[in-house]
Design a protein around this motif. Sequence first.
Motif, short mmCIF file in Angstrom:
data_model
loop_
_atom_site.label_atom_id
_atom_site.label_comp_id
_atom_site.label_asym_id
_atom_site.label_seq_id
_atom_site.Cartn_x
_atom_site.Cartn_y
_atom_site.Cartn_z
N LEU A 188 0.83 -1.22 0.00
CA LEU A 188 0.00 0.00 0.00
C LEU A 188 0.86 1.26 0.00
CD1 LEU A 188 -2.89 -0.77 2.49
CD2 LEU A 188 -2.98 -0.66 0.00
N LEU A 189 2.10 1.14 0.47
CA LEU A 189 2.94 2.33 0.63
C LEU A 189 3.81 2.60 -0.59
CD1 LEU A 189 4.14 2.09 4.35
CD2 LEU A 189 2.24 3.37 3.39
N GLU A 190 3.79 1.67 -1.57
CA GLU A 190 4.60 1.90 -2.76
C GLU A 190 4.16 3.17 -3.46
OE1 GLU A 190 4.34 -1.54 -5.28
OE2 GLU A 190 5.07 -2.83 -3.67
N GLY A 191 5.06 3.74 -4.26
CA GLY A 191 4.74 4.95 -5.01
C GLY A 191 3.46 4.76 -5.82
N ASP A 192 3.35 3.56 -6.41
CA ASP A 192 2.14 3.20 -7.14
C ASP A 192 1.50 2.05 -6.37
OD1 ASP A 192 0.22 2.84 -9.03
OD2 ASP A 192 1.51 1.64 -10.35
N PRO A 193 0.54 2.36 -5.45
CA PRO A 193 0.04 1.33 -4.53
C PRO A 193 -0.50 0.10 -5.26
CG PRO A 193 -0.83 3.47 -3.94
CD PRO A 193 -0.13 3.65 -5.25
N ASN A 194 -0.10 -1.05 -4.78
CA ASN A 194 -0.52 -2.29 -5.41
C ASN A 194 -1.68 -2.91 -4.63
OD1 ASN A 194 -0.63 -4.63 -6.87
ND2 ASN A 194 1.60 -4.87 -6.97
N ILE A 195 -2.90 -2.54 -5.03
CA ILE A 195 -4.09 -2.92 -4.27
C ILE A 195 -4.31 -4.43 -4.30
CG2 ILE A 195 -6.59 -2.58 -4.03
CD1 ILE A 195 -5.03 -0.08 -3.50
N ALA A 196 -4.07 -5.05 -5.48
CA ALA A 196 -4.33 -6.48 -5.60
C ALA A 196 -3.46 -7.27 -4.63
CB ALA A 196 -4.07 -6.92 -7.04
N VAL A 197 -2.16 -6.87 -4.54
CA VAL A 197 -1.24 -7.59 -3.65
C VAL A 197 -1.68 -7.41 -2.20
CG1 VAL A 197 1.13 -7.66 -2.80
CG2 VAL A 197 0.69 -7.48 -5.24
N ALA A 198 -2.06 -6.18 -1.83
CA ALA A 198 -2.50 -5.92 -0.46
C ALA A 198 -3.72 -6.76 -0.12
CB ALA A 198 -2.80 -4.45 -0.27
N ARG A 199 -4.66 -6.88 -1.07
CA ARG A 199 -5.86 -7.70 -0.85
C ARG A 199 -5.49 -9.16 -0.65
NH1 ARG A 199 -9.48 -5.04 -4.84
NH2 ARG A 199 -10.41 -3.36 -3.63
N MET A 200 -4.48 -9.62 -1.43
CA MET A 200 -4.08 -11.01 -1.31
C MET A 200 -3.52 -11.29 0.10
SD MET A 200 -1.03 -13.27 -2.31
CE MET A 200 -0.04 -11.95 -1.91
N TRP A 201 -2.68 -10.36 0.60
CA TRP A 201 -2.13 -10.55 1.95
C TRP A 201 -3.23 -10.47 3.00
CZ3 TRP A 201 2.19 -12.90 2.47
CH2 TRP A 201 3.23 -12.70 1.57
N LEU A 202 -4.21 -9.59 2.75
CA LEU A 202 -5.32 -9.47 3.70
C LEU A 202 -6.10 -10.78 3.79
CD1 LEU A 202 -7.01 -7.74 5.60
CD2 LEU A 202 -8.34 -6.98 3.65
N SER A 203 -6.35 -11.39 2.63
CA SER A 203 -7.12 -12.65 2.67
C SER A 203 -6.29 -13.73 3.36
CB SER A 203 -7.53 -13.08 1.26
OG SER A 203 -6.40 -13.16 0.45
N MET A 204 -4.97 -13.68 3.16
CA MET A 204 -4.11 -14.64 3.84
C MET A 204 -4.19 -14.45 5.35
SD MET A 204 -0.25 -15.38 2.73
CE MET A 204 -0.33 -16.11 1.15
N LEU A 205 -4.21 -13.17 5.79
CA LEU A 205 -4.31 -12.89 7.22
C LEU A 205 -5.61 -13.44 7.80
CD1 LEU A 205 -2.94 -9.26 7.66
CD2 LEU A 205 -2.10 -11.32 8.74
N PHE A 206 -6.71 -13.30 7.04
CA PHE A 206 -7.98 -13.85 7.51
C PHE A 206 -7.87 -15.35 7.71
CE2 PHE A 206 -10.32 -10.01 5.89
CZ PHE A 206 -10.74 -9.63 7.15
N PHE A 207 -7.19 -15.98 6.77
CA PHE A 207 -7.02 -17.43 6.86
C PHE A 207 -6.22 -17.80 8.11
CE2 PHE A 207 -4.57 -21.25 5.79
CZ PHE A 207 -5.62 -22.13 5.61
N PHE A 208 -5.12 -17.07 8.35
CA PHE A 208 -4.32 -17.32 9.56
C PHE A 208 -5.17 -17.15 10.81
CE2 PHE A 208 -0.32 -15.63 7.26
CZ PHE A 208 -0.11 -16.87 6.71
N ASP A 209 -5.99 -16.06 10.82
CA ASP A 209 -6.83 -15.78 11.99
C ASP A 209 -7.72 -16.96 12.29
OD1 ASP A 209 -5.68 -13.38 12.02
OD2 ASP A 209 -7.45 -12.22 11.45
N VAL A 210 -8.38 -17.47 11.25
CA VAL A 210 -9.32 -18.57 11.45
C VAL A 210 -8.59 -19.77 12.04
CG1 VAL A 210 -10.82 -20.23 10.27
CG2 VAL A 210 -10.90 -17.81 9.64
N VAL A 211 -7.42 -20.11 11.45
CA VAL A 211 -6.70 -21.30 11.91
C VAL A 211 -6.18 -21.10 13.33
CG1 VAL A 211 -4.72 -22.78 11.49
CG2 VAL A 211 -6.09 -21.97 9.58
N PHE A 212 -5.57 -19.93 13.59
CA PHE A 212 -4.97 -19.69 14.91
C PHE A 212 -6.04 -19.66 16.01
CE2 PHE A 212 -0.86 -17.52 13.31
CZ PHE A 212 -0.27 -18.76 13.20
#
Lengths: 226, 220
Positions: A188-212
């Motif tokens: 998100l902080l890149e000069g040209d924010p990469n929304i798709a990549v940020a969304r991918m990491w967010l979905s991964m975080l949700f997955f971690f949350d559920v498992v943990f």
Amino acid sequence: MSFLRTVWLIVRKDFLIEARSREVLYTTLFFAVSCVLVFAFGFVREGRPLEDAASGILWIAIAFSGTLALGRAFERERQSETLRALLIAPIDRPALYVGKLVGVLLLLFVVELIIVPLVALMFQAPLFDHALLMMGLLVAGTIGFAAVGTLFAAMLVRARSRDVLLPVLLYPITIPVIIAGVRGTAALLEGDPNIAVARMWLSMLFFFDVVFVTLALWTFEPVMTE
Amino acid sequence: MDTRKLFILPLVAIAAMFAYAPYAIHAAPYESTMGLVQKIFYFHVPAAMAMFLSAFVCGIASAVFLFGRKEKADRLALSAAELTVLFGLIVLISGPLWARKAWGVWWQWDARLTSTLILWLVFQAYLLLRRYGGPGSDRLAAGVAIFGAANVPFVYWSVNVWRTLHPPTNVVRTLEPEMMWPFMWSAIAYLGLYGLMLAARYRLENRRAELEEIYLAAED
């Protein structure tokens, strides 16, 4: 007593104790701010922050102050053996875990309310350009970190040298959460924010949350039984 | 019967396998791009196999201990955790030596390297907790082992998305026959050594528990 009511009563109890002394809140906040300041001295050269440093500093500050808050929150339960009283009470063990988790989360969200603007200010990081996505990353990352942290801090209450053992156990296990948080924020902080990549990491975080959270609910009962 | 005698035959067999392994590895052909340095492979990969197997054994044994309340499972978990750290050390020393020659760097933040390092750290933490946690730390450590074992695929996955350099595991299936058999030889030798050490360590832990019981009985 229903599950949600137990959770609510535990959260209210912790909130009332904290509201009277504000000990954990103030010390954790001060610690988080000094943490960011120390990094500021390490990663700012000739008045300009290093590129890509802001996301790492933000998440390290959250992880460090989270560890401190977890330790303090359970130290309080240990001093007068109140955790034992809670464990003896005829309530669901998982509800006890969720109650403590919610308390820790509320505290960490307050800390984040202060340090996110601070990092944005000191490292000239556009953390608020995609406020909703950023908030999602912070919430999901904090839940993942605190879910493991609450379980470990609770079980270490009875152990010797718990102050050292908490970070020793917690950091290796929560590394995936930290990686996902840092990489998502950095995208998100890149000069040209990469929304798709940020969304991918967010979905991964949700997955971690559920498992943990599932794993923690599952192990809390046998681990806390003496 | 003295259970020590049961160890003699496997010990001799594994010692013989290890003694012959250098000849087998020497006879294997050179890999086309890496040459001689690729031979670390016969050492590095079997150690990694033993390490991951050991972590898996520890995770399962811990779950059995925590939910089934079986003391023996805890002894097995402790033995496996120690061996995970030992074989992990072999992997983490042989890996960078190979990487320095093959990639030009000692370390890369690659999926497999990072997940191996994290796994190793988790089991170090497990042993620290067992050693310094005081009474009751066996149950706590079992919780840590379950999280640690469950964590490995996540670390692997999250770093994999990030970047990767390490050759994938399917290399093993595509090996030439002349490379395949020394590899299988080394792998069996290593896994045999692992099994033997685990059995010996588990036996020691059981004997300690017996001794503890005798002490307690004598005090009463």
